[in-house]
Design a protein around this motif. Structure first.
Motif, PDB file in Angstrom:
ATOM      1  N   GLU A 115       0.853  -1.189   0.000  1.00  0.00           N
ATOM      2  CA  GLU A 115       0.000   0.000   0.000  1.00  0.00           C
ATOM      3  C   GLU A 115       0.892   1.243   0.000  1.00  0.00           C
ATOM      4  OE1 GLU A 115      -2.482  -0.284   3.400  1.00  0.00           O
ATOM      5  OE2 GLU A 115      -3.674  -1.981   2.625  1.00  0.00           O
ATOM      6  N   VAL A 116       0.641   2.158  -0.910  1.00  0.00           N
ATOM      7  CA  VAL A 116       1.447   3.370  -1.046  1.00  0.00           C
ATOM      8  C   VAL A 116       0.553   4.583  -0.846  1.00  0.00           C
ATOM      9  CG1 VAL A 116       2.947   4.713  -2.558  1.00  0.00           C
ATOM     10  CG2 VAL A 116       3.007   2.212  -2.653  1.00  0.00           C
ATOM     11  N   ILE A 128       2.706  -4.366   3.407  1.00  0.00           N
ATOM     12  CA  ILE A 128       3.746  -3.364   3.639  1.00  0.00           C
ATOM     13  C   ILE A 128       3.207  -2.017   3.187  1.00  0.00           C
ATOM     14  CG2 ILE A 128       6.073  -2.595   3.013  1.00  0.00           C
ATOM     15  CD1 ILE A 128       6.796  -5.507   2.606  1.00  0.00           C
ATOM     16  N   GLY A 129       3.380  -1.016   4.006  1.00  0.00           N
ATOM     17  CA  GLY A 129       2.913   0.316   3.667  1.00  0.00           C
ATOM     18  C   GLY A 129       4.062   1.294   3.501  1.00  0.00           C
ATOM     19  N   LEU A 130       3.981   2.145   2.495  1.00  0.00           N
ATOM     20  CA  LEU A 130       4.951   3.206   2.247  1.00  0.00           C
ATOM     21  C   LEU A 130       4.189   4.528   2.271  1.00  0.00           C
ATOM     22  CD1 LEU A 130       6.906   1.590  -0.744  1.00  0.00           C
ATOM     23  CD2 LEU A 130       7.595   1.645   1.649  1.00  0.00           C
ATOM     24  N   ARG A 131       4.566   5.418   3.178  1.00  0.00           N
ATOM     25  CA  ARG A 131       3.852   6.673   3.330  1.00  0.00           C
ATOM     26  C   ARG A 131       4.824   7.846   3.297  1.00  0.00           C
ATOM     27  NH1 ARG A 131      -0.014   4.958   8.484  1.00  0.00           N
ATOM     28  NH2 ARG A 131      -1.214   3.326   7.386  1.00  0.00           N
ATOM     29  N   SER A 175       7.530   6.925   6.124  1.00  0.00           N
ATOM     30  CA  SER A 175       7.227   5.784   6.992  1.00  0.00           C
ATOM     31  C   SER A 175       7.211   4.502   6.176  1.00  0.00           C
ATOM     32  CB  SER A 175       5.865   5.968   7.685  1.00  0.00           C
ATOM     33  OG  SER A 175       5.865   7.127   8.496  1.00  0.00           O
ATOM     34  N   VAL A 176       7.778   3.452   6.764  1.00  0.00           N
ATOM     35  CA  VAL A 176       7.692   2.094   6.224  1.00  0.00           C
ATOM     36  C   VAL A 176       7.090   1.251   7.341  1.00  0.00           C
ATOM     37  CG1 VAL A 176       8.939   0.118   5.302  1.00  0.00           C
ATOM     38  CG2 VAL A 176       9.701   2.434   4.752  1.00  0.00           C
ATOM     39  N   LEU A 177       5.950   0.625   7.077  1.00  0.00           N
ATOM     40  CA  LEU A 177       5.252  -0.112   8.125  1.00  0.00           C
ATOM     41  C   LEU A 177       4.786  -1.459   7.595  1.00  0.00           C
ATOM     42  CD1 LEU A 177       1.915   0.270   7.449  1.00  0.00           C
ATOM     43  CD2 LEU A 177       2.575   2.615   7.996  1.00  0.00           C
ATOM     44  N   ASP A 178       4.424  -2.331   8.527  1.00  0.00           N
ATOM     45  CA  ASP A 178       3.888  -3.649   8.158  1.00  0.00           C
ATOM     46  C   ASP A 178       2.864  -4.066   9.194  1.00  0.00           C
ATOM     47  OD1 ASP A 178       5.113  -5.287  10.337  1.00  0.00           O
ATOM     48  OD2 ASP A 178       6.982  -4.648   9.395  1.00  0.00           O
ATOM     49  N   VAL A 208       8.697   2.218  10.969  1.00  0.00           N
ATOM     50  CA  VAL A 208       9.888   3.064  11.011  1.00  0.00           C
ATOM     51  C   VAL A 208       9.491   4.415  10.432  1.00  0.00           C
ATOM     52  CG1 VAL A 208      12.241   3.418  10.198  1.00  0.00           C
ATOM     53  CG2 VAL A 208      11.439   1.110  10.727  1.00  0.00           C
ATOM     54  N   THR A 209       9.741   5.480  11.175  1.00  0.00           N
ATOM     55  CA  THR A 209       9.405   6.833  10.726  1.00  0.00           C
ATOM     56  C   THR A 209      10.674   7.668  10.659  1.00  0.00           C
ATOM     57  OG1 THR A 209       7.228   6.674  11.767  1.00  0.00           O
ATOM     58  CG2 THR A 209       8.004   8.878  11.156  1.00  0.00           C
ATOM     59  N   MET A 210      10.898   8.299   9.524  1.00  0.00           N
ATOM     60  CA  MET A 210      12.069   9.152   9.310  1.00  0.00           C
ATOM     61  C   MET A 210      11.607  10.577   9.041  1.00  0.00           C
ATOM     62  SD  MET A 210      14.161   6.526   6.847  1.00  0.00           S
ATOM     63  CE  MET A 210      12.631   6.040   6.034  1.00  0.00           C
ATOM     64  N   THR A 211      12.222  11.519   9.705  1.00  0.00           N
ATOM     65  CA  THR A 211      11.926  12.932   9.497  1.00  0.00           C
ATOM     66  C   THR A 211      13.160  13.609   8.922  1.00  0.00           C
ATOM     67  OG1 THR A 211      10.440  12.911  11.409  1.00  0.00           O
ATOM     68  CG2 THR A 211      11.139  15.065  10.579  1.00  0.00           C
TER      69      THR A 211
END
Length: 381
Positions: free
Chosen positions: A257-258, A295-298, A309-312, A367-370
């Motif tokens: 999911e993107v 898997i999500g890419l946001r 963000s990369v989540l599962d 995982v969240t990156m700023t």
């Protein structure tokens, strides 16, 4: 979502040659300063003499004295260069005798010119006048020596600073390249195993599609400059190549999911920043479960910041729920990808970035990156 050990780092990049600044004492700058300095001494002394009633012919005396000083300090320069590795105190002690000799030579030039009847009116009133004239020249010679030492010391410090900056830049680039090239060998191992299985099962069409996908991904990752940043659109295209390979392996078990805000497509980030995080999610949230996973890419923009963000929806990381240690203190098989990504961001952005990991309340890992929001071209890391 935690990574496997990375492959050995690539060979260290060749070090660029550090070009030192040319020696100020051996180029045109020295000669301009040297000639201009003694020319200035000549003019100041001449106008001062005229103001004190000396005849116009006094220039012959002062020219001879200035020329002697000009030549004498050239020899002094070679002595100073020979003593460059000694302490300042020892250099000062060693220069006492040469400076006195040059001052005496300048006084001798003064006497010779006046003895030749070129300027009889320029003679000092007493013999003690020659001695005082010699002492007066010591101020000029000590000033010349001090200026030379100051400038050579400044030049050495500047070269050391330039060398330190160059070394820091090379170390910075080498670290970024090493982190960027840490591809997980398990990905290649699993992919080649899958291709081998497909060939044995005579599923040649799928095997060929997987080989083409692997070739495209490797070409992108190896041909891309590791010091170059890319847009989020280019990054997701590269992740698409990787996911195409994994979808061949997992089929419907792998769901993606993107969610990208329109303003974020042109945002810049380090190339292949997301790949180890996506690979993590596949290993721990998809491969280990019969039903697979999502898997999500946001990506979103908050003012001048880019949030990635990369989540599962997998089991998450149980140690985090019990106050577990950060990634770099976890077992080796659980730390490389997360630490790699975090270190790349730290090297590139310093205090302007954040890297957060946590378990999701609804299940899974995120995982969240700023990062600073930057758009446009692709400047070098």
């Amino acid at each position: 979502m935690t990574p496997d050990p990375a492959s050995p780092p690539p060979p260290a990049p060749s070090q660029p040659t550090i070009e030192p600044s040319p020696a100020w004492s051996g180029n045109a700058l020295f000669w301009w300063l040297h000639a201009g300095g003694w020319g200035g001494v000549f003019l100041v002394n001449y106008f001062s003499a005229l103001a004190n009633g000396k005849p116009a012919e006094y220039w012959t005396v002062l020219l001879a004295v200035a020329t002697t000083g000009f030549l004498g300090t050239l020899g002094l320069r070679y002595l100073l260069r020979a003593c460059a590795d000694r302490s300042p105190v020892r250099v000062a002690m060693l220069m006492i005798v040469p400076v006195l000799v040059i001052a005496a030579a300048m006084a001798l030039a003064y006497k010779l010119v006046t003895d030749l009847d070129w300027c009889r009116q320029c003679l000092p009133f007493t013999r003690f006048g020659y001695f005082t004239y010699t002492i007066s020249q010591l101020y000029v010679l000590v000033g010349w020596t001090s200026l030379y030492l100051v400038m050579t010391t400044w030049r050495k410090l500047r070269m050391q600073t330039e060398a330190a900056l160059a070394a820091t830049a090379m170390a910075h680039q080498a670290q970024l390249k090493m982190l960027r090239y840490q591809l997980n060998p398990h990905f290649l191992f699993n992919t080649l195993n899958a291709i081998s299985t497909l060939v044995l099962d005579r599923d040649n069409a799928t095997a060929n599609r997987m080989v083409q996908g692997l070739s495209a991904f490797l070409r992108h990752s190896l041909d891309n400059d590791p010091m170059q940043r890319v847009t989020l659109k280019q990054e997701l295209d590269a992740i698409g190549l990787y996911l195409d390979i994994e979808k061949t392996r997992f089929a419907d078990r792998l769901r993606v999911e993107v969610e990208i805000e329109p303003a974020c497509w042109s945002a810049l980030l380090p190339s292949l920043l997301l790949q180890p995080l996506v690979e993590n999610a596949i290993k721990y949230a998809v491969a280990r479960r019969v039903e697979g996973g999502t898997i999500g890419l946001r990506a979103a923009r908050e003012g001048e910041r880019l949030l990635l963000s990369v989540l599962d929806d997998g089991p998450g990381w149980p140690a985090l729920d019990h106050g577990g240690a950060p990634p770099d203190t976890a077992p080796r098989g659980n730390r490389v990808g997360l630490a790699n990504t975090r270190d790349r961001l730290r090297v590139l952005y310093g205090e302007r970035q954040r890297f957060d990991i946590r378990n999701r309340e609804e299940g899974g890992f995120i995982v969240t990156m700023t990062l600073p929001f930057e758009a446009g071209g692709a400047p070098r890391e």
